[in-house]
Design a protein around this motif. Structure first.
Motif, short mmCIF file in Angstrom:
data_model
loop_
_atom_site.label_atom_id
_atom_site.label_comp_id
_atom_site.label_asym_id
_atom_site.label_seq_id
_atom_site.Cartn_x
_atom_site.Cartn_y
_atom_site.Cartn_z
N CYS A 449 83.42 29.06 88.99
CA CYS A 449 83.83 30.24 89.77
C CYS A 449 85.27 30.63 89.43
O CYS A 449 85.59 31.82 89.31
N CYS A 452 85.56 32.75 86.57
CA CYS A 452 84.65 33.90 86.57
C CYS A 452 85.38 35.20 86.89
O CYS A 452 86.24 35.24 87.78
N CYS A 460 83.27 35.14 96.14
CA CYS A 460 82.54 35.72 95.01
C CYS A 460 82.33 37.20 95.33
O CYS A 460 81.78 37.54 96.38
N CYS A 478 74.68 30.54 92.14
CA CYS A 478 75.48 31.66 91.66
C CYS A 478 74.50 32.83 91.51
O CYS A 478 73.43 32.67 90.94
N PRO A 479 74.85 34.01 92.02
CA PRO A 479 73.89 35.12 91.94
C PRO A 479 73.57 35.56 90.52
O PRO A 479 72.57 36.26 90.32
#
Ligand code: SF4
Length: 485
Positions: A449, A452, A460, A478-479
């Protein structure tokens, strides 16, 4: 944390303070409904020497309660007293001079709660968010509440934020070997040692301001507002979100603008301004659509559906949840898909469409099963009760509107709402029964993350979840598939 000055709490009318020479103690008497002509009372006091727990907003300490009844009340009352009296019953003199006698056993699953210095008086909404498992939340006076059905251990646990669009799940539905339990305890201990999302956001905000970075400041303000909102502190959330919106507009971050508009809408609705709230929610959806960000559109639709549901616009909520479900499915966001199915079941139940409600409820449970969610037994039980009971019963709405009416739903759509609230609330608290991944797994997730482009440093951007919390939960994802099973 020091004890408060108990004398400074003003008690509500009817709540009596028992004089105590010990300033470390507060003892109050609450009037209870008379039984067979006998006046009844509840004696509440803090536990001497018990620790004070605080999470930056809410303070609490262990308390005990004892039911008592006044002596006298005629022959029948005396007879009843002799039957109900506990074998080792204690007698007290009421602050009014009357005499009371203990009835039943002392209850120890109670807390006294108040707000931290500098915070406004506590609201029922905050208490419900802090102790979703409580059996009673009763105001004793300005900024002083009795919470029952909760132990001091639970009060000492730091609240964490619940993922916004995904349901906390656990891998460990099957065997729970001692090693796994020890690992879970270690992980929870590690979690307790870390700053919560609100503290993280405050740190990032300070750093952004020091660096003069308006873009990062906007994101940190938004995170701070959302962190306040999800711990039930809407009043604290509002100025942060308003400042975040201004900053996000200055730097023209459309995704962030949409995110803030949606959360502002929820906060305003919770603060009793549904018209403005709805306006912001709709603006948030329009902004997300304009920027063609499907994840953001999905979140905005979820927010809008929750608000419509709370406002009893169930047809509107159905439309919003239905589109969010389609998007969640297309995007492969299975936890959100399961949630949206359950939300649809609630709305169908609200509209009296029992068969549709049962179908959507079953689909949701199937989806939760596939995620190996620990909530499946509870959801199944509530759906079965709904199926067996009065499917047309109408009960007060959940979320925003429920804060004004703490009645416990026991039938009809209220059963489905109650289950959903429990699912969302359980993830807020360490020790609520949810298991965690090993610290090394969690660390790996956080590193992913952290690197990211969709991470604000706290949340997020795609799912709105606080990654410090979400990363602990075994079946969170994580989507976009960067971690999770
Ligand atoms: S890695 Fe996944 S969960 Fe983490 S911030 Fe990025 S998109 Fe969100």
């Amino acid at each position: 944390m020091p004890l408060p000055d108990w004398q400074r709490f003003h008690l509500d009318d009817g709540v009596l303070r028992e004089p105590s020479p010990d300033r470390q103690r507060i003892i109050v008497w609450l009037p209870r409904r008379a039984e067979n002509g006998v006046r009844c009372w509840e004696r509440v006091c803090n536990v001497p020497g018990a620790a004070i727990a605080g999470d930056g907003v809410v303070c609490s300490t262990a308390a005990t309660t004892i039911q008592a009844q006044e002596r006298g009340g005629g022959i029948f009352g005396k007879l009843l007293q002799s039957f109900r009296k506990a074998p080792d019953a204690i007698t007290w003199v009421l602050p009014t001079g009357g005499t009371t006698e203990q009835v039943g056993a002392r209850q120890t699953d109670a807390l006294l709660a108040w707000s931290e210095p500098g915070e406004g008086p506590l609201s029922d909404e905050q208490l419900a968010a802090r102790w979703p498992q409580a059996t009673r939340r009763q105001r004793l006076g300005s900024n002083l509440f009795l919470v029952t059905g909760v132990t001091a251990t639970q009060s000492a646990e730091a609240p964490a934020e619940t993922p916004s669009t995904s349901v906390a799940t656990s891998a460990s539905l099957g065997a729970t070997p001692q090693g796994a339990m020890a690992q879970g305890a270690m992980a929870q201990g590690a979690l307790l040692a870390q700053p919560n999302p609100r503290q993280q956001a405050e740190q990032l905000l300070a750093a952004a301001r020091q660096a003069g970075d308006r873009e990062r400041e906007a994101a940190a303000l938004a995170d701070l507002g959302v962190a306040c909102q999800r711990t039930g502190d809407s009043r604290a959330a509002l100025p942060h979100l308003e400042a975040a919106l201004q900053a996000a507009q200055e730097v023209n971050d459309q995704t962030l603008i949409s995110d803030i508009q949606g959360n502002l809408g929820l906060v305003l609705a919770a603060l009793g301004d549904p018209a403005r709230g709805l306006q912001f929610l709709q603006e948030g959806l329009a902004t997300a659509r304009d920027s063609d960000n499907h994840f953001q559109v999905k979140s905005a639709l979820d927010n809008l559906g929750q608000a419509y549901g709370a406002m009893r616009n169930h047809a509107g909520a159905l439309i919003a949840f239905d589109e969010a479900l389609t998007l969640a499915s297309n995007l492969g966001d299975r936890p959100h898909e399961a949630e949206m199915l359950w939300c649809l079941a609630i709305q169908h139940a609200e509209l009296g469409q029992r068969d549709y409600a049962l179908t959507r409820g079953q689909e949701a449970i199937h989806a939760f099963e596939q995620l190996r969610s620990p909530h499946v037994p509870m959801l199944t039980e509530h759906l079965q009760k709904y199926a067996a009971g009065d499917g047309d019963a109408r009960l007060p709405p959940s979320g925003v509107a429920a804060a004004a009416n703490p009645a416990t739903p026991t039938s009809g759509p209220g059963l489905l709402r109650m289950a959903f609230t429990a699912v969302k609330s359980m993830a807020k608290f360490v020790g609520s029964g949810l298991k965690t991944v090993a610290p090394a797994v969690r660390e790996e997730r956080l590193q992913t993350c952290g690197a990211c482009e969709h991470h604000t440093g706290v949340r997020c951007k795609l799912c709105g979840c606080f990654t410090a919390v979400k990363s602990w939960l075994p079946h969170e994802h994580c989507p976009i598939g960067r971690w999770g099973e």
